[in-house]
Design an enzyme around this catalytic site. Structure first.
Site, PDB file in Angstrom:
ATOM      1  N   ASN A 197      -0.147  40.436  23.992  1.00 12.46           N
ATOM      2  CA  ASN A 197      -0.319  39.939  22.623  1.00 12.46           C
ATOM      3  C   ASN A 197      -1.454  40.689  21.940  1.00 12.46           C
ATOM      4  OD1 ASN A 197      -2.727  38.074  21.621  1.00 12.46           O
ATOM      5  ND2 ASN A 197      -2.563  37.787  23.842  1.00 12.46           N
ATOM      6  N   PHE A 243      -6.500  36.472  16.444  1.00 13.67           N
ATOM      7  CA  PHE A 243      -7.104  35.210  15.980  1.00 13.67           C
ATOM      8  C   PHE A 243      -6.446  34.708  14.694  1.00 13.67           C
ATOM      9  CE2 PHE A 243     -11.620  35.889  17.993  1.00 13.67           C
ATOM     10  CZ  PHE A 243     -11.086  35.708  19.253  1.00 13.67           C
ATOM     11  N   ASN A 273      -8.417  41.742  21.004  1.00 13.97           N
ATOM     12  CA  ASN A 273      -7.649  41.957  19.784  1.00 13.97           C
ATOM     13  C   ASN A 273      -8.446  41.821  18.495  1.00 13.97           C
ATOM     14  OD1 ASN A 273      -5.273  42.316  21.341  1.00 13.97           O
ATOM     15  ND2 ASN A 273      -5.137  40.098  21.576  1.00 13.97           N
ATOM     16  N   THR A 274      -9.758  41.631  18.610  1.00 10.43           N
ATOM     17  CA  THR A 274     -10.653  41.654  17.459  1.00 10.43           C
ATOM     18  C   THR A 274     -11.633  42.795  17.686  1.00 10.43           C
ATOM     19  OG1 THR A 274     -10.461  39.291  16.984  1.00 10.43           O
ATOM     20  CG2 THR A 274     -12.431  40.397  16.177  1.00 10.43           C
ATOM     21  N   SER A 327     -11.716  38.326  23.665  1.00 18.12           N
ATOM     22  CA  SER A 327     -10.391  38.775  23.229  1.00 18.12           C
ATOM     23  C   SER A 327     -10.436  40.274  22.961  1.00 18.12           C
ATOM     24  CB  SER A 327      -9.972  38.051  21.946  1.00 18.12           C
ATOM     25  OG  SER A 327      -8.819  38.658  21.405  1.00 18.12           O
TER      26      SER A 327
END
Length: 345
Positions: free
Chosen positions: A111, A115, A180-181, A178
């Protein structure tokens, strides 16, 4: 035995569409009182951790219910605790779709959601409306920073969220791991982490005085850490008297899925290929912490045996998300039974 049939339908859909429909389905089952048909009876295994009384040691990891809109429905499946979020101070759409990908050959997911959430105010309204929470159920709230907040000011976002969610949360999970940030994992490094933990602990102390109650803080870390980094984080957790550590988030590694469809997608990998590494981090933390604070083990739990292995490695509680996607609600009862049997054995 019903879930494999249901899963076949959902796996025929785009992963994010299936996620949304799946939550709606769980909500419908709970409304009709049929949730237990899929999950089965969950073994009681009470344990006090972080000063909280858990009815069993199996929890839902953050990410499945980002806005806390399905707490009651998910709790009806027998989870001992529910963690919602990650939530940020302001609503944000997350990364562009598609951003959620299955690798069914290895029971894995990648994924890069980023957020996506409706903001802290919406989440708090949902938590306030939860019968599970009002009835004493344990609801953790996972907090993060907005994507456009400079990393140098990230602590401000965490403090805004902590201030807002403190009265509503059973515990607060601080997500600095995470992938993804952009640059978020920089907060796991020595001086940055020490500064963040100091500010969070000071805020927790102030809020405990204001509200007359102590809400525990848990730090969620990545699996992609060197042994020395794990030791350093353990030392900082002890020094700043953080209440728990969650190990681990998703990984940027691709070990175990190389060459498979979707394995080249950017983002965090979760599921079966993460199990060994995340469990190794639990073991390292358990040795480094020597029982001074509890560990919540998460990453790659696909069976009751996997859940029990996290406890044996040193975790007090476990969580899963990807296992729930692949195994369905029956994994809750299976994991709870396997963990409870450790005490009996």
């Amino acid at each position: 035995m019903f879930y494999p049939v249901i899963r076949r339908f959902f796996f025929s859909l785009d992963a994010e569409t299936a996620h949304v429909l799946g939550l709606a389905g769980v909500d419908l089952l709970a409304a009709t009182g049929a949730g237990c048909v899929l999950s089965g009876k969950v073994a009681a295994d009470p344990l006090r951790v972080m000063g909280l009384d858990f009815p069993n040691r199996v929890g839902l990891a953050a990410g499945l219910d980002k806005n806390g809109a399905y707490i009651d429905a998910l709790a009806s499946l027998g989870f001992g605790f529910i963690e919602v979020g990650t939530v940020t101070p302001r609503a944000q759409p997350g990364n562009p779709r598609p951003r959620l990908f299955r690798i069914p050959q290895q029971r894995a997911i990648i994924n890069r959601m980023g957020f996506n959430n409706d903001g802290v105010d919406r989440l708090l309204a949902n938590v306030a409306g939860s019968r599970f929470k009002r009835g004493g159920g344990i609801v953790g709230i996972n907090i993060g920073k907005n994507f456009d907040t400079p990393i140098e000011q990230a602590a401000d976002d965490y403090l805004i969220c902590l201030d807002r969610v403190y009265p509503a949360a059973s515990y607060v999970a601080v997500n600095i791991s995470s992938p993804n940030t952009k640059n978020l994992r920089e907060l796991q490094k020595d001086d940055a982490l020490a500064a963040l933990l100091a500010r969070l602990k000071a805020a927790q102390t102030r809020l405990a005085d204001v509200h007359g109650s102590y809400v525990p803080l848990a730090l969620k870390i990545a699996p992609d850490l060197e042994d020395g980094q794990v030791q350093l984080i353990a030392d900082l957790l002890r020094r700043h008297r953080i209440d728990a550590v969650i190990a681990t988030n998703t990984t940027v590694a691709r070990s175990g899925v190389e060459g498979l469809p979707n394995s080249e997608q950017a983002g965090g990998l979760s599921g079966q290929p993460l199990f060994a590494r995340s469990t190794a981090v639990v073991s390292q933390l358990a040795q480094a912490l020597a029982g001074e604070l509890p560990i919540i083990g998460v990453g790659g739990i696909m069976s009751g045996t996997d859940a029990a292995a996290k406890i044996t490695a040193g975790a007090s509680l476990v969580q899963f998300y990807t296992g729930f996607v692949y195994r369905g609600p029956q994994l809750v009862a299976e994991a709870a039974k396997a963990i409870a049997s450790l005490r009996q054995g």
